[in-house]
Design a protein around this motif. Sequence first.
Motif, PDB file in Angstrom:
ATOM      1  N   ASN A   5       0.797  -1.220   0.000  1.00  0.00           N
ATOM      2  CA  ASN A   5       0.000   0.000   0.000  1.00  0.00           C
ATOM      3  C   ASN A   5       0.833   1.275   0.000  1.00  0.00           C
ATOM      4  O   ASN A   5       0.406   2.286  -0.519  1.00  0.00           O
ATOM      5  N   GLN A  26       3.704  13.166   0.853  1.00  0.00           N
ATOM      6  CA  GLN A  26       3.204  11.964   0.193  1.00  0.00           C
ATOM      7  C   GLN A  26       2.371  11.099   1.138  1.00  0.00           C
ATOM      8  O   GLN A  26       1.298  10.611   0.765  1.00  0.00           O
ATOM      9  N   SER A  28       0.840  12.113   3.866  1.00  0.00           N
ATOM     10  CA  SER A  28      -0.367  12.873   4.177  1.00  0.00           C
ATOM     11  C   SER A  28      -1.385  12.764   3.047  1.00  0.00           C
ATOM     12  O   SER A  28      -2.569  12.500   3.279  1.00  0.00           O
ATOM     13  N   ARG A  29      -0.940  12.948   1.823  1.00  0.00           N
ATOM     14  CA  ARG A  29      -1.835  12.878   0.665  1.00  0.00           C
ATOM     15  C   ARG A  29      -2.462  11.484   0.536  1.00  0.00           C
ATOM     16  O   ARG A  29      -3.657  11.348   0.318  1.00  0.00           O
ATOM     17  N   GLN A  30      -1.654  10.439   0.727  1.00  0.00           N
ATOM     18  CA  GLN A  30      -2.171   9.078   0.612  1.00  0.00           C
ATOM     19  C   GLN A  30      -3.146   8.747   1.742  1.00  0.00           C
ATOM     20  O   GLN A  30      -4.132   8.038   1.529  1.00  0.00           O
ATOM     21  N   ARG A  32      -5.066  11.024   3.413  1.00  0.00           N
ATOM     22  CA  ARG A  32      -6.282  11.819   3.235  1.00  0.00           C
ATOM     23  C   ARG A  32      -7.126  11.337   2.056  1.00  0.00           C
ATOM     24  O   ARG A  32      -8.340  11.484   2.058  1.00  0.00           O
ATOM     25  N   SER A  33      -6.477  10.730   1.066  1.00  0.00           N
ATOM     26  CA  SER A  33      -7.218  10.215  -0.095  1.00  0.00           C
ATOM     27  C   SER A  33      -7.841   8.846   0.191  1.00  0.00           C
ATOM     28  O   SER A  33      -8.665   8.378  -0.582  1.00  0.00           O
ATOM     29  N   GLY A  34      -7.414   8.217   1.287  1.00  0.00           N
ATOM     30  CA  GLY A  34      -7.911   6.881   1.594  1.00  0.00           C
ATOM     31  C   GLY A  34      -7.032   5.773   1.035  1.00  0.00           C
ATOM     32  O   GLY A  34      -7.283   4.596   1.272  1.00  0.00           O
ATOM     33  N   ARG A  35      -6.007   6.117   0.276  1.00  0.00           N
ATOM     34  CA  ARG A  35      -5.096   5.103  -0.266  1.00  0.00           C
ATOM     35  C   ARG A  35      -4.420   4.352   0.875  1.00  0.00           C
ATOM     36  O   ARG A  35      -4.158   3.169   0.786  1.00  0.00           O
TER      37      ARG A  35
END
Length: 128
Positions: A5, A26, A28-30, A32-35
């Motif tokens: 993941n 990176q 944080s973005r992953q 917050r996006s649910g990734r």
Amino acid sequence: MTSTNLKLTLDGAAGAAAPYEQLRAQISRQARSGRLPAGFKLPTVRGLAEELGLAANTVAKAYRALESDGVIETRGRNGTFIAATGDAPAREASAAAQTYAERAHRLGLTREAAEAAAVTALRARYGS
């Protein structure tokens, strides 16, 4: 990365953001996006530093910033995890689900078998 993941890439070009900031952004973005779902266990500071060829202090700095932002949480010796958003019951349920997923994996269950066991338990508790 060892995890399927967590996908991180660092840009070493001149003018690129500092490595710790690239990591922080990176992850944080992953998250917050649910990734990266709530409860996802992150690598240790040393492990991630070795994997990416960085100093441990660089990764530790990124983790501290992420924790300060509420993106991750450290659970003592259990490790560092993506923090759950929302209210306390949702956070607790997310942590319990992550614990179950880790245990099912250690037991060697397939994803399908683990999901079936969880659904069976929920049906027993809540009804069909």
